[in-house]
Design an enzyme around this catalytic site. Structure first.
Site, PDB file in Angstrom:
ATOM      1  N   ASP A  19       9.934  21.157  31.529  1.00 15.15           N
ATOM      2  CA  ASP A  19       9.785  22.086  30.403  1.00 15.15           C
ATOM      3  C   ASP A  19       8.405  21.934  29.757  1.00 15.15           C
ATOM      4  OD1 ASP A  19      12.259  23.185  30.768  1.00 15.15           O
ATOM      5  OD2 ASP A  19      13.261  21.936  29.267  1.00 15.15           O
ATOM      6  N   ASN A  41       7.886  26.491  21.268  1.00 12.14           N
ATOM      7  CA  ASN A  41       8.986  25.672  20.755  1.00 12.14           C
ATOM      8  C   ASN A  41       8.998  25.599  19.237  1.00 12.14           C
ATOM      9  OD1 ASN A  41      10.292  24.909  23.070  1.00 12.14           O
ATOM     10  ND2 ASN A  41       9.313  22.913  23.242  1.00 12.14           N
ATOM     11  N   GLU A  42       7.942  25.005  18.685  1.00 11.69           N
ATOM     12  CA  GLU A  42       7.984  24.732  17.255  1.00 11.69           C
ATOM     13  C   GLU A  42       6.634  24.313  16.689  1.00 11.69           C
ATOM     14  OE1 GLU A  42       7.729  21.720  19.392  1.00 11.69           O
ATOM     15  OE2 GLU A  42       9.883  21.573  19.177  1.00 11.69           O
ATOM     16  N   ASP A  67      10.486  12.357   6.805  1.00  6.11           N
ATOM     17  CA  ASP A  67       9.418  11.940   7.722  1.00  6.11           C
ATOM     18  C   ASP A  67       8.664  13.155   8.242  1.00  6.11           C
ATOM     19  OD1 ASP A  67      10.172   9.364   7.414  1.00  6.11           O
ATOM     20  OD2 ASP A  67      10.961   9.088   9.443  1.00  6.11           O
ATOM     21  N   THR A 114      16.466  24.036  21.526  1.00  7.83           N
ATOM     22  CA  THR A 114      17.042  23.044  22.440  1.00  7.83           C
ATOM     23  C   THR A 114      16.094  21.867  22.663  1.00  7.83           C
ATOM     24  OG1 THR A 114      16.223  24.369  24.290  1.00  7.83           O
ATOM     25  CG2 THR A 114      18.528  24.675  23.675  1.00  7.83           C
ATOM     26  N   SER A 171      14.210  20.028  17.690  1.00  8.34           N
ATOM     27  CA  SER A 171      15.147  20.392  16.626  1.00  8.34           C
ATOM     28  C   SER A 171      16.588  19.977  16.968  1.00  8.34           C
ATOM     29  CB  SER A 171      15.062  21.902  16.378  1.00  8.34           C
ATOM     30  OG  SER A 171      16.029  22.315  15.464  1.00  8.34           O
ATOM     31  N   LEU A 172      16.930  20.077  18.262  1.00  7.68           N
ATOM     32  CA  LEU A 172      18.283  19.698  18.702  1.00  7.68           C
ATOM     33  C   LEU A 172      18.533  18.210  18.477  1.00  7.68           C
ATOM     34  CD1 LEU A 172      20.780  21.003  20.228  1.00  7.68           C
ATOM     35  CD2 LEU A 172      19.830  19.985  22.285  1.00  7.68           C
ATOM     36  N   SER A 173      17.499  17.390  18.736  1.00  8.79           N
ATOM     37  CA  SER A 173      17.621  15.936  18.542  1.00  8.79           C
ATOM     38  C   SER A 173      17.886  15.587  17.081  1.00  8.79           C
ATOM     39  CB  SER A 173      16.333  15.218  18.942  1.00  8.79           C
ATOM     40  OG  SER A 173      15.910  15.612  20.208  1.00  8.79           O
ATOM     41  N   ALA A 194      14.598  13.182   9.392  1.00  4.78           N
ATOM     42  CA  ALA A 194      15.033  12.087   8.528  1.00  4.78           C
ATOM     43  C   ALA A 194      14.869  12.410   7.040  1.00  4.78           C
ATOM     44  CB  ALA A 194      14.277  10.800   8.896  1.00  4.78           C
TER      45      ALA A 194
HETATM   46  P1  NAP Z   1       8.017  15.342  26.177  1.00  3.66           P
HETATM   47  O1  NAP Z   1       7.885  14.133  25.357  1.00  3.66           O
HETATM   48  O2  NAP Z   1       8.126  15.208  27.649  1.00  3.66           O
HETATM   49  O3  NAP Z   1       9.229  16.232  25.647  1.00  3.66           O
HETATM   50  C1  NAP Z   1      10.407  15.697  25.186  1.00  3.66           C
HETATM   51  C2  NAP Z   1      11.573  16.350  25.912  1.00  3.66           C
HETATM   52  O4  NAP Z   1      11.735  17.712  25.449  1.00  3.66           O
HETATM   53  C3  NAP Z   1      11.402  16.419  27.427  1.00  3.66           C
HETATM   54  O5  NAP Z   1      12.618  16.054  28.015  1.00  3.66           O
HETATM   55  C4  NAP Z   1      11.096  17.892  27.661  1.00  3.66           C
HETATM   56  O6  NAP Z   1      11.477  18.309  28.941  1.00  3.66           O
HETATM   57  C5  NAP Z   1      11.969  18.520  26.598  1.00  3.66           C
HETATM   58  N1  NAP Z   1      11.690  19.915  26.219  1.00  3.66           N
HETATM   59  C6  NAP Z   1      10.497  20.518  25.992  1.00  3.66           C
HETATM   60  N2  NAP Z   1      10.703  21.802  25.629  1.00  3.66           N
HETATM   61  C7  NAP Z   1      12.041  22.021  25.660  1.00  3.66           C
HETATM   62  C8  NAP Z   1      12.864  23.142  25.373  1.00  3.66           C
HETATM   63  N3  NAP Z   1      12.370  24.300  24.981  1.00  3.66           N
HETATM   64  N4  NAP Z   1      14.217  22.995  25.471  1.00  3.66           N
HETATM   65  C9  NAP Z   1      14.750  21.805  25.838  1.00  3.66           C
HETATM   66  N5  NAP Z   1      14.030  20.702  26.110  1.00  3.66           N
HETATM   67  C10 NAP Z   1      12.679  20.826  26.015  1.00  3.66           C
HETATM   68  O7  NAP Z   1       6.802  16.319  25.777  1.00  3.66           O
HETATM   69  P2  NAP Z   1       6.515  17.752  26.403  1.00  3.66           P
HETATM   70  O8  NAP Z   1       7.158  17.865  27.724  1.00  3.66           O
HETATM   71  O9  NAP Z   1       5.065  18.008  26.267  1.00  3.66           O
HETATM   72  O10 NAP Z   1       7.290  18.740  25.424  1.00  3.66           O
HETATM   73  C11 NAP Z   1       6.858  18.951  24.110  1.00  3.66           C
HETATM   74  C12 NAP Z   1       8.083  19.132  23.296  1.00  3.66           C
HETATM   75  O11 NAP Z   1       8.786  17.912  23.208  1.00  3.66           O
HETATM   76  C13 NAP Z   1       7.842  19.510  21.859  1.00  3.66           C
HETATM   77  O12 NAP Z   1       7.631  20.892  21.724  1.00  3.66           O
HETATM   78  C14 NAP Z   1       9.122  19.033  21.189  1.00  3.66           C
HETATM   79  O13 NAP Z   1      10.089  20.047  21.096  1.00  3.66           O
HETATM   80  C15 NAP Z   1       9.680  17.979  22.128  1.00  3.66           C
HETATM   81  N6  NAP Z   1       9.792  16.684  21.461  1.00  3.66           N
HETATM   82  C16 NAP Z   1      11.050  16.180  21.281  1.00  3.66           C
HETATM   83  C17 NAP Z   1      11.233  14.984  20.598  1.00  3.66           C
HETATM   84  C18 NAP Z   1      12.623  14.493  20.405  1.00  3.66           C
HETATM   85  O14 NAP Z   1      13.571  15.125  20.874  1.00  3.66           O
HETATM   86  N7  NAP Z   1      12.810  13.377  19.706  1.00  3.66           N
HETATM   87  C19 NAP Z   1      10.139  14.288  20.102  1.00  3.66           C
HETATM   88  C20 NAP Z   1       8.870  14.825  20.309  1.00  3.66           C
HETATM   89  C21 NAP Z   1       8.715  16.035  20.995  1.00  3.66           C
HETATM   90  P3  NAP Z   1      10.658  17.862  30.260  1.00  3.66           P
HETATM   91  O15 NAP Z   1      10.976  16.416  30.466  1.00  3.66           O
HETATM   92  O16 NAP Z   1      11.255  18.729  31.315  1.00  3.66           O
HETATM   93  O17 NAP Z   1       9.204  18.111  30.021  1.00  3.66           O
END
Ligand code: NAP
Ligand code: MN
Length: 314
Positions: free
Chosen positions: A96, A169-170, A199, A210, A213-215, A234
Site C-alpha cells: 500500500d 490517506n491522511e 499526541d 483503513t 486512523s484505524l489503528s 492518544a
Molecule cells: P508503513 O509504515 O509501511 O505503513 C504502515 C502500514 O499501513 C503498512 O502496513 C501499510 O501497508 C499500511 N497502509 C498504508 N496505506 C494504507 C491504507 N490506505 N489502508 C490500509 N493500510 C494501509 O508506511 P507506508 O507504507 O509509507 O504508508 C504510510 C501510511 O502508513 C500513512 O499514510 C499512515 O496511514 C500509515 N501509518 C500507520 C501507523 C499506525 O497504524 N500506527 C503509523 C504511521 C503510519 P504496506 O505494508 O502494504 O505498505
C-alpha cells in the site's frame, strides 16, 4: 454488478481503440526472492499483449540485477516530468505504501492505478501475487471497474509541502521529540469544534480510514462516502472520539502547543514545522482512480484483510 462490468468493458475498449496500443507505466519497489518469478511473468504477459511499457528507472535497474532479466521497456522514467505523456494505466507493484508513492507520479492526471501486491495483500495493492495473470487478462479484456478515491489538499501560509500538498490517506499533526502533549484547535467551516489535548490528530479520507486512523479506533469508511474522519492520537480527554465530517467542509487545524516544533505528514511525507502554523484542509479537486478486478470488491477486501471470515459462525 455484472452489468456494470459489461458497460465498463465497452468504454475501456473504446479507449484502447482510440490509442490503439495500450501505454502503461510500471512503478515498483525492491522485492524478495519469492516474487522474482511473478515479476518476470508480469512483464512477459504485458509484452504478449503488445503494451507500450514505461518503467520507473530504479525499479528497472533492480529487476535486471536481481532477476537477471531485462523486461526491455520502451521507455524509462525517474520522476513525473520524464513519464510518458499519454498513459492509459499505471501498475504499482509493492504494498500500500508503494501505491501511495505511485499516486505522486500520477497526481491529477486521473490515470487508473492497478495495485499489485508483492507481499501481503493490501487495501490499495489489492491484487495478490497468484492473481497476476488473471488480473492482467481481465484488464486486457476490459473486465474491471475503476473506483474513484478522494484526496485531501493542505494549504498554509508557510507553503510547507511545496511540490505536492495532497494526501490519499491522511494529514497527521504529531508531537515531535518532547514528552509534552500538544494542543490542537479545530474549526469546521469557521465554527470551533474542539481543542484536542493529545499526541496528535489525524484527518483521514475514506481511503485512509483503513490506515493509521484505524489503528486509533477510527471507523472503516467505504470508498466514495464523501467524508473525512478526524481521529485523535492518544487524546487525554477520554470522552473525545473520532468524528466523521462531510468532505465539502473546510477544516482548519491550529497547533497551539507548548512545544516549539511538531511534525506534519501527508501520507508518508513529513515536515517539521514551528508552532502556530495554521493548516487549511479541503477535498482536492481531482481524484485517484484505482482499478478493481471483477469479484475483488472493497467488502471482500476488508473481510479478507481483517479476517472477519475467521469467525466460525460465518
Ligand atoms: P508503513 O509504515 O509501511 O505503513 C504502515 C502500514 O499501513 C503498512 O502496513 C501499510 O501497508 C499500511 N497502509 C498504508 N496505506 C494504507 C491504507 N490506505 N489502508 C490500509 N493500510 C494501509 O508506511 P507506508 O507504507 O509509507 O504508508 C504510510 C501510511 O502508513 C500513512 O499514510 C499512515 O496511514 C500509515 N501509518 C500507520 C501507523 C499506525 O497504524 N500506527 C503509523 C504511521 C503510519 P504496506 O505494508 O502494504 O505498505
Ligand atoms: Mn509500507
Amino acid at each position: 454488478m455484472h452489468q456494470d462490468f459489461q458497460s465498463l468493458s465497452v468504454s475501456i475498449k473504446l479507449v484502447n481503440q482510440q490509442s490503439e496500443i495500450m501505454q502503461v507505466a510500471v512503478f515498483g519497489k525492491n522485492f524478495k526472492e519469492g516474487f522474482k518469478d511473478s515479476v518476470i511473468e508480469f512483464f512477459k504477459i504485458i509484452k504478449k499483449f503488445d503494451y507500450k511499457v514505461s518503467i520507473f528507472e530504479p525499479y528497472y535497474d533492480f529487476i535486471k540485477d536481481f532477476c537477471l532479466y531485462d523486461p526491455e521497456p520502451d521507455h524509462v522514467f525517474s520522476c513525473c516530468d520524464t513519464m510518458t505523456e499519454s498513459l492509459d494505466m499505471m501498475f504499482s507493484i509493492g504494498g500500500d505504501g508503494t501505491f501511495l508513492e505511485s499516486v505522486s507520479f500520477i497526481k491529477d492526471k486521473e490515470i487508473p492505478i492497478v495495485g499489485i501486491n508483492s507481499g501481503r495483500l493490501g487495501f490499495l495493492a489489492n491484487i495478490s501475487q497468484e492473481d497476476i495473470p488473471l488480473a492482467l487478462n481481465a484488464i486486457e479484456e476490459g473486465r474491471y471497474l475503476t473506483e474513484e478515491r478522494t484526496l485531501l489538499e493542505v494549504n498554509s501560509e508557510k507553503d510547507i509541502f511545496k511540490k505536492y500538498n495532497f494526501a490519499l490517506n491522511e494529514v497527521t499533526v504529531q508531537k515531535r521529540d518532547s514528552g509534552s502533549m500538544i494542543t490542537i484547535k479545530v474549526f469546521i467551516n469557521g465554527e470551533f469544534l474542539n481543542t484536542y489535548w493529545a499526541d496528535g490528530l489525524i484527518l483521514a479520507t475514506p481511503t485512509g480510514s483503513t490506515a493509521y486512523s484505524l489503528s486509533l479506533g477510527g471507523p472503516i469508511v467505504v470508498p466514495g462516502s464523501q467524508n473525512f474522519i478526524l481521529t485523535p492520537i492518544a487524546s487525554h480527554n477520554l470522552t473525545v472520539r473520532p468524528i466523521v465530517i462531510p468532505d465539502n467542509n473546510e477544516i482548519i487545524i491550529e497547533v497551539a502547543g507548548r512545544t516549539e516544533n511538531y511534525l506534519i505528514s501527508l501520507d508518508h511525507h513529513f515536515e517539521v514545522v514551528e508552532k502556530n502554523t495554521v493548516l487549511k484542509v479541503k477535498v482536492a479537486d481531482f481524484k485517484i482512480k484505482t482499478v478493481r478486478i471483477e469479484g475483488n470488491t472493497f467488502f471482500n477486501n476488508i473481510r479478507d484483510k481483517l479476517m472477519w471470515g475467521f469467525d466460525k459462525r460465518n
